[in-house]
Design a protein around this motif. Structure first.
Motif, PDB file in Angstrom:
ATOM      1  N   GLN A  54       0.805  -1.224   0.000  1.00  0.00           N
ATOM      2  CA  GLN A  54       0.000   0.000   0.000  1.00  0.00           C
ATOM      3  C   GLN A  54       0.837   1.273   0.000  1.00  0.00           C
ATOM      4  N   TYR A  75     -11.182  -7.643  -1.501  1.00  0.00           N
ATOM      5  CA  TYR A  75     -11.079  -6.391  -2.250  1.00  0.00           C
ATOM      6  C   TYR A  75     -11.758  -5.282  -1.464  1.00  0.00           C
ATOM      7  N   THR A  76     -11.330  -4.055  -1.691  1.00  0.00           N
ATOM      8  CA  THR A  76     -11.768  -2.951  -0.860  1.00  0.00           C
ATOM      9  C   THR A  76     -13.222  -2.562  -1.088  1.00  0.00           C
ATOM     10  N   TYR A  77     -13.785  -2.906  -2.223  1.00  0.00           N
ATOM     11  CA  TYR A  77     -15.190  -2.588  -2.505  1.00  0.00           C
ATOM     12  C   TYR A  77     -16.124  -3.697  -2.021  1.00  0.00           C
ATOM     13  N   CYS A  82     -15.297  -9.234   3.345  1.00  0.00           N
ATOM     14  CA  CYS A  82     -13.911  -8.782   3.522  1.00  0.00           C
ATOM     15  C   CYS A  82     -13.733  -7.895   4.758  1.00  0.00           C
ATOM     16  N   THR A 114      -5.481  -8.190  -2.764  1.00  0.00           N
ATOM     17  CA  THR A 114      -6.685  -7.891  -3.524  1.00  0.00           C
ATOM     18  C   THR A 114      -6.893  -8.873  -4.674  1.00  0.00           C
ATOM     19  N   ASP A 120      -8.237  -1.465  -6.886  1.00  0.00           N
ATOM     20  CA  ASP A 120      -7.438  -1.416  -5.662  1.00  0.00           C
ATOM     21  C   ASP A 120      -5.994  -1.017  -5.957  1.00  0.00           C
ATOM     22  N   ASN A 124      -5.561   3.410  -2.778  1.00  0.00           N
ATOM     23  CA  ASN A 124      -6.874   2.988  -2.302  1.00  0.00           C
ATOM     24  C   ASN A 124      -6.757   1.934  -1.208  1.00  0.00           C
ATOM     25  N   MET A 125      -5.802   1.020  -1.374  1.00  0.00           N
ATOM     26  CA  MET A 125      -5.575   0.006  -0.341  1.00  0.00           C
ATOM     27  C   MET A 125      -5.147   0.664   0.971  1.00  0.00           C
ATOM     28  N   TYR A 128      -8.097   2.432   2.626  1.00  0.00           N
ATOM     29  CA  TYR A 128      -9.050   1.436   3.128  1.00  0.00           C
ATOM     30  C   TYR A 128      -8.563   0.823   4.434  1.00  0.00           C
ATOM     31  N   LEU A 129      -7.311   0.397   4.466  1.00  0.00           N
ATOM     32  CA  LEU A 129      -6.780  -0.280   5.644  1.00  0.00           C
ATOM     33  C   LEU A 129      -6.568   0.681   6.813  1.00  0.00           C
ATOM     34  N   GLY A 140      -1.271  -4.511   2.878  1.00  0.00           N
ATOM     35  CA  GLY A 140      -2.161  -4.628   1.733  1.00  0.00           C
ATOM     36  C   GLY A 140      -1.358  -4.773   0.460  1.00  0.00           C
TER      37      GLY A 140
END
Length: 209
Positions: A54, A75-77, A82, A114, A120, A124-125, A128-129, A140
């Protein structure tokens, strides 16, 4: 028309309204389908990979060396499985700290890979984390589609895109893989285990039981 028939019609109408409401909610909040299956001990899990963390740094399978690692694909979405899995792993680490002490609990790291490299990105990772509720220090990993396909094959992961546009989801394997400090697969952490049970399994693995 009798009161009984009126009651039947009213009940049926209420059920129809409820079903319509449920379908509307489901359309706005699609669940990501996942597969959970036992791992065949005769099948090799893991291996070499090259990905990007990340922070934009290139990493390979040696990040698994020296620590016990919980490897999870998602995945982040992802709307449900998840984030819930990452939150469960946070509670597992908390349970480890209580059972074997913070020093030994630090020997467990979490790697989130991901299955959706198109969305991702490393940035974005990272965002998100860093959001609330997830374990601190999660690594990530993302990469090119080819790199992600290679690591999915190495870990026997099934991931299939569902839908088009910006709201697509993935059907994907939801197992958490416990890897030993040599980077070898030890055992799966099944989704039906409580965080306490997962912590006990990891503790036994660390103690060579």
């Amino acid at each position: 028309m009798t009161k009984f028939r009126l009651a039947i019609i009213a009940t049926a109408f209420a059920l129809l309204i409820g079903l319509a409401g449920y379908n509307w909610y489901s359309s706005l909040h699609p669940r990501s389908n996942v597969t959970t299956s036992q791992v065949d001990p005769a099948v090799r899990i893991g291996g070499n990979f090259t990905l990007t963390d990340q922070d934009g740094k290139a990493v390979d399978q040696t990040i698994l060396n020296g620590k016990w690692t919980a490897v999870f694909f998602g995945y982040t979405y992802c709307p449900d499985v998840c984030p819930l899995t990452l939150q469960s792993l946070a509670r597992t680490k908390a349970a480890l700290e209580k059972s074997i002490g913070g020093k030994n609990a630090d020997k467990l790291q979490i790697v989130f890979i991901t299955v959706d490299p198109a969305r991702d990105t490393p940035a974005n990772m990272k965002a998100y984390l860093a959001s609330g509720g997830f374990p601190p220090g999660v690594i990530g990993l993302t990469g090119t589609p080819e790199q992600i396909t290679a690591v999915e094959r190495a870990y026997r992961i099934s991931a299939a895109k569902v839908g088009e546009g910006d709201t697509y989801t993935y059907n994907h394997t939801s197992l958490v893989y416990l890897m030993d400090p040599q980077g070898h697969f030890h055992s799966p952490l099944m989704s039906d285990l409580t965080p306490q049970q997962s912590a006990e399994q990891i503790t036994d693995a660390m103690k060579g039981r």
